[in-house]
Design an enzyme around this catalytic site. Sequence first.
Site, PDB file in Angstrom:
ATOM      1  N   SER A   1       6.119 -15.491 -15.602  1.00 47.60           N
ATOM      2  CA  SER A   1       6.559 -16.445 -14.700  1.00 47.60           C
ATOM      3  C   SER A   1       6.549 -18.076 -15.507  1.00 47.60           C
ATOM      4  O   SER A   1       7.386 -18.811 -15.262  1.00 47.60           O
ATOM      5  CB  SER A   1       6.010 -16.502 -13.577  1.00 47.60           C
ATOM      6  OG  SER A   1       6.422 -15.894 -12.854  1.00 47.60           O
TER       7      SER A   1
ATOM      8  N   LYS B   1      -0.310 -11.268  -2.201  1.00 47.71           N
ATOM      9  CA  LYS B   1       0.959 -11.542  -1.554  1.00 47.71           C
ATOM     10  C   LYS B   1       0.905 -11.226   0.040  1.00 47.71           C
ATOM     11  O   LYS B   1       1.463 -11.749   0.754  1.00 47.71           O
ATOM     12  CB  LYS B   1       2.071 -10.672  -2.056  1.00 47.71           C
ATOM     13  CG  LYS B   1       2.586 -10.899  -3.082  1.00 47.71           C
ATOM     14  CD  LYS B   1       3.682 -10.139  -3.731  1.00 47.71           C
ATOM     15  CE  LYS B   1       4.405 -10.232  -4.953  1.00 47.71           C
ATOM     16  NZ  LYS B   1       5.540  -9.564  -5.263  1.00 47.71           N
TER      17      LYS B   1
ATOM     18  N   GLY C   1       3.704   1.309  -1.127  1.00 49.63           N
ATOM     19  CA  GLY C   1       2.748   0.262  -1.377  1.00 49.63           C
ATOM     20  C   GLY C   1       3.306  -1.011  -0.959  1.00 49.63           C
ATOM     21  O   GLY C   1       4.516  -0.936  -0.086  1.00 49.63           O
TER      22      GLY C   1
ATOM     23  N   ASP D   1       0.068   9.660   4.456  1.00 49.80           N
ATOM     24  CA  ASP D   1      -0.261   8.889   5.427  1.00 49.80           C
ATOM     25  C   ASP D   1       0.256   7.324   5.249  1.00 49.80           C
ATOM     26  O   ASP D   1       0.558   6.978   6.148  1.00 49.80           O
ATOM     27  CB  ASP D   1      -1.860   8.850   5.604  1.00 49.80           C
ATOM     28  CG  ASP D   1      -2.456  10.149   6.303  1.00 49.80           C
ATOM     29  OD1 ASP D   1      -1.561  10.817   6.601  1.00 49.80           O
ATOM     30  OD2 ASP D   1      -3.670  10.225   6.096  1.00 49.80           O
TER      31      ASP D   1
ATOM     32  N   GLY E   1      14.223  -3.757 -14.009  1.00 50.24           N
ATOM     33  CA  GLY E   1      13.240  -4.386 -12.964  1.00 50.24           C
ATOM     34  C   GLY E   1      13.212  -6.011 -13.574  1.00 50.24           C
ATOM     35  O   GLY E   1      12.965  -6.862 -12.423  1.00 50.24           O
TER      36      GLY E   1
HETATM   37  P1  NAP Z   1       0.577  -1.178  -4.201  1.00 50.60           P
HETATM   38  O1  NAP Z   1       0.686  -1.649  -3.034  1.00 50.60           O
HETATM   39  O2  NAP Z   1      -0.653  -1.144  -5.076  1.00 50.60           O
HETATM   40  O3  NAP Z   1       1.462   0.418  -4.359  1.00 50.60           O
HETATM   41  C1  NAP Z   1       1.527   1.017  -5.348  1.00 50.60           C
HETATM   42  C2  NAP Z   1       2.284   2.494  -5.032  1.00 50.60           C
HETATM   43  O4  NAP Z   1       2.313   3.296  -6.124  1.00 50.60           O
HETATM   44  C3  NAP Z   1       1.552   3.222  -3.859  1.00 50.60           C
HETATM   45  O5  NAP Z   1       2.564   3.941  -3.072  1.00 50.60           O
HETATM   46  C4  NAP Z   1       0.874   4.203  -4.702  1.00 50.60           C
HETATM   47  O6  NAP Z   1       0.739   5.665  -4.288  1.00 50.60           O
HETATM   48  C5  NAP Z   1       1.765   4.645  -5.832  1.00 50.60           C
HETATM   49  N1  NAP Z   1       1.103   4.998  -7.228  1.00 50.60           N
HETATM   50  C6  NAP Z   1       0.109   4.309  -7.985  1.00 50.60           C
HETATM   51  N2  NAP Z   1      -0.430   4.896  -8.829  1.00 50.60           N
HETATM   52  C7  NAP Z   1       0.347   6.152  -8.735  1.00 50.60           C
HETATM   53  C8  NAP Z   1       0.067   7.261  -9.502  1.00 50.60           C
HETATM   54  N3  NAP Z   1      -0.711   7.631 -10.511  1.00 50.60           N
HETATM   55  N4  NAP Z   1       0.700   8.479  -9.074  1.00 50.60           N
HETATM   56  C9  NAP Z   1       1.581   8.331  -8.061  1.00 50.60           C
HETATM   57  N5  NAP Z   1       1.890   7.387  -7.203  1.00 50.60           N
HETATM   58  C10 NAP Z   1       1.036   6.253  -7.627  1.00 50.60           C
HETATM   59  O7  NAP Z   1       1.541  -1.804  -5.354  1.00 50.60           O
HETATM   60  P2  NAP Z   1       2.893  -2.941  -5.336  1.00 50.60           P
HETATM   61  O8  NAP Z   1       2.673  -4.267  -4.971  1.00 50.60           O
HETATM   62  O9  NAP Z   1       3.715  -2.185  -4.102  1.00 50.60           O
HETATM   63  O10 NAP Z   1       3.471  -2.851  -6.490  1.00 50.60           O
HETATM   64  C11 NAP Z   1       3.997  -1.816  -7.235  1.00 50.60           C
HETATM   65  C12 NAP Z   1       4.826  -2.247  -8.638  1.00 50.60           C
HETATM   66  O11 NAP Z   1       5.822  -3.094  -8.394  1.00 50.60           O
HETATM   67  C13 NAP Z   1       3.788  -2.815  -9.555  1.00 50.60           C
HETATM   68  O12 NAP Z   1       4.014  -2.175 -10.788  1.00 50.60           O
HETATM   69  C14 NAP Z   1       4.453  -4.360  -9.696  1.00 50.60           C
HETATM   70  O13 NAP Z   1       4.296  -4.921 -10.918  1.00 50.60           O
HETATM   71  C15 NAP Z   1       5.922  -3.949  -9.493  1.00 50.60           C
HETATM   72  N6  NAP Z   1       6.606  -5.225  -8.791  1.00 50.60           N
HETATM   73  C16 NAP Z   1       7.568  -5.689  -9.404  1.00 50.60           C
HETATM   74  C17 NAP Z   1       8.428  -6.712  -9.007  1.00 50.60           C
HETATM   75  C18 NAP Z   1       9.659  -7.516  -9.867  1.00 50.60           C
HETATM   76  O14 NAP Z   1       9.642  -8.501  -9.538  1.00 50.60           O
HETATM   77  N7  NAP Z   1      10.306  -6.795 -10.819  1.00 50.60           N
HETATM   78  C19 NAP Z   1       7.797  -7.344  -7.628  1.00 50.60           C
HETATM   79  C20 NAP Z   1       6.831  -6.650  -7.203  1.00 50.60           C
HETATM   80  C21 NAP Z   1       6.201  -5.743  -7.583  1.00 50.60           C
HETATM   81  P3  NAP Z   1      -0.309   6.102  -3.207  1.00 50.60           P
HETATM   82  O15 NAP Z   1       0.107   5.335  -1.709  1.00 50.60           O
HETATM   83  O16 NAP Z   1      -0.304   7.562  -3.035  1.00 50.60           O
HETATM   84  O17 NAP Z   1      -1.740   5.539  -3.317  1.00 50.60           O
END
Ligand code: NAP
Length: 283
Positions: A17, A66, A128, A154, A243
């Site tokens: 950023s 967030k 997530g 879940d 992304g």
């Molecule tokens: P989060 O709330 O922690 O959610 C992560 C999700 O990924 C959960 O559903 C989790 O599954 C799953 N997951 C994590 N590790 C896993 C694994 N080893 N195997 C299978 N599933 C797995 O995170 P978030 O805030 O949604 O962010 C997720 C990603 O989006 C990050 O990499 C972030 O950098 C990216 N992002 C990018 C932008 C952009 O501007 N491009 C904006 C926002 C976020 P479970 O529910 O089974 O634990």
Amino acid sequence: MDNLFGVIGHPIEHSLSPFLHKLLMEKMDVEGSYHAFHVQPGNLDQGILGARALGIKGLNVTIPYKEKLEDLVVDIDDYAKEIGAINTLKLTEKGYKGYNTDGYGFLKSLTIEGITIKNKTVAIIGAGGAAKALALLVAKEGAKKIIIINRNIDRAQMLVQSVREYYKIPMVIHGLNNLFVDTDMDLCIQTTPVGMYPKEDQLIIDHAPFYEQIKVGVDIIYNPHHTSFLEMCKSHGAKVVHGIGMLVFQGIRSFEIWQDVQVPDSIQMEIYHEMVEHIRRSR
Ligand code: NAP
């Protein structure tokens, strides 16, 4: 320094950023500075009070804060309230107002590729914070059906409930094991951190038939630029969306909110291309 902006998160040292907003300020002829501020867990409320006391006019907010700001703002815009996540704070006389520009950024990253959501079947991998925001957005944009694919069933069910509070849209859930999706996916959006630098060889779903059903693959991971997921989509004939677009356009929208201006499309696209180059060079 009057015109002070920044991003808060934990961790924050790899944030793109500051680079993005420096480019924006230069191209839009705005004097000011933008910094990455590391806020330790437990210090968020002091961080926000301190930012206000210092007169910081705008902040971006990233992981893990967030979804933790609702009680720390004096006002919140409707979309941020609906998805329960704030990624932009703007200083007002009484304190900060919260917004969410991630959805705008995501839609714009599709629009520049000529992709729309209305009447499309959309799969989302992950359940997530990002997946929830995108599921609500996709429902709002008039998708025909949403498929949630997640390791933890879940959590996927909780996401479906959140969407159903606002929208009547057919939704189905799949686990990651023995994955069989009974329909083609117009759009498949990867929202888990699997495949992110430095573990870029990891692939969320290692099952070739799954990729044959995808028409457009989107990964919201932006480092690396071209993820293993996007490579699988592409090698099975899908169009791909990277992304970085979501990151760039959410940042531009935050800038517009802070400065009360509109960034011309030509400048938005210049910045987008410079950011893609920046990521490629920095690897
Ligand atoms: P989060 O709330 O922690 O959610 C992560 C999700 O990924 C959960 O559903 C989790 O599954 C799953 N997951 C994590 N590790 C896993 C694994 N080893 N195997 C299978 N599933 C797995 O995170 P978030 O805030 O949604 O962010 C997720 C990603 O989006 C990050 O990499 C972030 O950098 C990216 N992002 C990018 C932008 C952009 O501007 N491009 C904006 C926002 C976020 P479970 O529910 O089974 O634990």
